[in-house]
Write a protein that holds these residues in place. Structure first.
Motif, short mmCIF file in Angstrom:
data_model
loop_
_atom_site.label_atom_id
_atom_site.label_comp_id
_atom_site.label_asym_id
_atom_site.label_seq_id
_atom_site.Cartn_x
_atom_site.Cartn_y
_atom_site.Cartn_z
N ALA A 1 0.87 -1.19 0.00
CA ALA A 1 0.00 0.00 0.00
C ALA A 1 0.90 1.23 0.00
O ALA A 1 1.76 1.38 0.87
N PRO A 2 0.74 2.11 -0.97
CA PRO A 2 1.68 3.23 -1.12
C PRO A 2 1.57 4.23 0.03
O PRO A 2 0.48 4.47 0.55
N PRO A 3 2.69 4.83 0.41
CA PRO A 3 2.67 5.89 1.43
C PRO A 3 1.65 6.98 1.10
O PRO A 3 0.99 7.49 2.01
N ALA A 4 1.50 7.31 -0.17
CA ALA A 4 0.54 8.36 -0.56
C ALA A 4 -0.88 7.96 -0.19
O ALA A 4 -1.69 8.80 0.21
N ASP B 1 -4.07 -0.04 -6.72
CA ASP B 1 -3.81 -1.41 -7.16
C ASP B 1 -2.72 -2.07 -6.31
O ASP B 1 -2.78 -3.26 -6.01
N GLU B 2 -1.73 -1.26 -5.93
CA GLU B 2 -0.59 -1.82 -5.19
C GLU B 2 -0.98 -2.29 -3.79
O GLU B 2 -0.22 -3.03 -3.15
N ALA B 3 -2.13 -1.88 -3.31
CA ALA B 3 -2.55 -2.23 -1.95
C ALA B 3 -3.22 -3.61 -1.89
O ALA B 3 -3.95 -3.91 -0.97
N PHE B 4 -2.96 -4.44 -2.89
CA PHE B 4 -3.53 -5.79 -2.88
C PHE B 4 -3.01 -6.59 -1.68
O PHE B 4 -1.95 -6.29 -1.14
N LYS B 5 -3.77 -7.59 -1.29
CA LYS B 5 -3.44 -8.38 -0.10
C LYS B 5 -2.71 -9.67 -0.50
O LYS B 5 -3.17 -10.37 -1.41
N ILE B 6 -1.64 -9.96 0.17
CA ILE B 6 -0.92 -11.20 -0.09
C ILE B 6 -1.53 -12.30 0.77
O ILE B 6 -1.38 -12.30 1.99
N THR B 7 -2.24 -13.20 0.13
CA THR B 7 -2.93 -14.26 0.86
C THR B 7 -2.51 -15.65 0.36
O THR B 7 -2.22 -16.53 1.15
N THR B 8 -2.49 -15.80 -0.96
CA THR B 8 -2.19 -17.12 -1.53
C THR B 8 -0.77 -17.16 -2.10
O THR B 8 -0.14 -16.12 -2.30
N PRO B 9 -0.27 -18.36 -2.38
CA PRO B 9 1.05 -18.47 -3.03
C PRO B 9 1.09 -17.68 -4.34
O PRO B 9 2.11 -17.08 -4.67
N GLN B 10 -0.05 -17.64 -5.05
CA GLN B 10 -0.10 -16.86 -6.31
C GLN B 10 0.10 -15.37 -6.05
O GLN B 10 0.76 -14.69 -6.82
N LEU C 1 1.81 -14.10 -3.69
CA LEU C 1 3.22 -13.92 -3.35
C LEU C 1 4.07 -13.89 -4.62
O LEU C 1 4.95 -13.04 -4.78
N GLU C 2 3.76 -14.78 -5.54
CA GLU C 2 4.50 -14.80 -6.82
C GLU C 2 4.26 -13.52 -7.59
O GLU C 2 5.17 -12.97 -8.21
N ARG C 3 3.01 -13.08 -7.56
CA ARG C 3 2.67 -11.83 -8.24
C ARG C 3 3.47 -10.67 -7.65
O ARG C 3 4.03 -9.84 -8.39
N ALA C 4 3.55 -10.64 -6.32
CA ALA C 4 4.30 -9.56 -5.65
C ALA C 4 5.77 -9.61 -6.04
O ALA C 4 6.37 -8.59 -6.38
N GLU C 5 6.34 -10.81 -6.02
CA GLU C 5 7.75 -10.95 -6.40
C GLU C 5 7.97 -10.49 -7.83
O GLU C 5 8.94 -9.79 -8.14
N ALA C 6 7.05 -10.89 -8.71
CA ALA C 6 7.20 -10.56 -10.13
C ALA C 6 7.09 -9.05 -10.36
O ALA C 6 7.88 -8.46 -11.09
N LEU C 7 6.10 -8.42 -9.71
CA LEU C 7 5.91 -6.98 -9.88
C LEU C 7 7.08 -6.21 -9.30
O LEU C 7 7.52 -5.19 -9.85
#
Lengths: 252, 252
Positions: free
Chosen positions: A130-133, A228-237, A239-245
């Motif tokens: 989630a962005p500081p802004a 969009d960046e404030a998505f929640k990391i819940t599933t392995p997918q 986490l992969e999405r976060a790593e990729a982005l």
């Protein structure tokens, strides 16, 4: 009557500046992530998500107190991870034991917020990008007069309502009127305290949505544009999405 | 009366095997993706999504006819991209001109399905990673007796209902009863034809949900478990996610 009392209290506090505390919920087991460690310590780009979340809160520049709800046995470790210069002063960083449910964790953390905090944010460590802004915008909306503020994004999926077994469509909600709620959510402190007291009196133990509890008091909940960046990391997918982005330079 | 007529027609067709046609909607402009080309031709891992989607349909092993709705000026190109061995026979691959709306594209494609098709799938090319097994499950559910079948997944976000300007929360839907709908959706052909005829008679032009049209006829829509992989590529973030998951070996 309730509303009037809050307004008076607010006006008085407002004359001396506004103090903001952020509750960071980081007590999850991380079971669904399947990485064999508590969620707070799950790493993205080599940094534990609780640390990333604390960094974003610090970078917002509008939060004076950080109260982290972490698993009891992890308290010291999480405290070290969140020990940022922005929270270096007396009482600026508190770690409390997480409860069995999210509601209990937030309640416990609320008791850890200083009495002088006028605004309390509730934020999920799992939304560590989630962005500081966005965090600053939530605080600004409360300072501008809202009792409760949630960031939310449009629902992109076509949704249907299903029957009890979940095997038949029974309705189609109008998605133009629906939003997916994110965190941080911002509240005037007393409103959030009262909402949790009322929930406990009702016997609720597992409320996952603080704004929902506040609404049950009859308090108006404002909606601002989420991120969009404030998505929640819940599933392995997730986490992969976060790593990729992150690798692609699309997340800080 | 309507239902009874369909059952009789079905029983007759069933005695001679079931023919399945898949409508592949690939007429989008791809504007939101911002890659400067029609959506059908957007590449993931170097392969256009319309080709990927056609490959998955072929791999399901249960579809005999593919009818692709593509932008008119792209028809030949899209036809070449979808020319797979599975659709090599007479009338097995048809490309029709997409309409101005999704509803018009599906209507046009329906006229391109052969009369002997008992089951018609409607699938979005933008869900090109929908697994062949899911496609087969949708067909199996229609063959097992359903008039209409949609794959759907649970809603993970906390949802709120907002007021007209979208600035205040006015309700909290029970998300345990909500599902996000995916494609392919499966229908007995006549049910889908009738649903689109009825929509046209009503003056609808922009229906985005075929199962919704079918439900308006009073036909029961069955729900089966969707697949995470069947997500829709709509935004640049979706595209990055797809590339990342593909690179990580999590998508075929």
């Amino acid at each position: 009557m309730y509303a009037a009392a809050v307004i008076v209290a607010w006006a008085v506090a407002g004359s001396g500046g506004v103090t903001v505390a952020c509750i960071l919920v980081a007590a999850g087991t991380g079971e669904r992530l399947g990485v064999g460690r508590p969620k707070a310590l799950v790493e993205v780009g080599g940094t534990p998500i609780v640390r990333r979340a604390a960094e974003a809160v610090a970078a917002s520049g509008v939060v004076q107190h950080l109260v982290v709800a972490a698993p009891t046995w992890l308290g010291n470790h999480v405290g070290r991870l969140c020990a940022l210069p922005a929270f270096d002063g007396r009482d600026q960083l508190v770690v409390v034991s997480g409860g069995l449910t999210r509601q209990q964790s937030v309640e416990g953390a609320l008791t850890g917020t200083p009495a002088e905090a006028d605004v309390v944010l509730v934020h999920d460590a799992a939304r560590c990008f989630a962005p500081p802004a966005l965090i600053a915008q939530v605080v600004a909306a409360v300072r501008a007069g809202a009792y409760a503020v949630v960031p939310a994004v449009p629902v992109v999926d076509t949704l249907v309502e299903v029957d009890e077994p979940g095997s038949t469509v029974v309705g189609t909600p109008d998605r133009s009127r629906l939003r997916a709620v994110q965190t941080p959510q911002g509240f005037r402190r007393q409103v959030l305290v009262d909402a949790h007291l009322a929930a406990t009196r009702r016997g609720d133990q597992d409320a996952t949505d603080d704004a929902g509890l506040v609404r049950r008091l009859g308090v108006k909940v404002h909606v601002i544009h989420g991120a969009d960046e404030a998505f929640k990391i819940t599933t392995p997918q997730d986490l992969e999405r976060a790593e990729a982005l992150l690798a692609a330079g699309r997340l800080r």
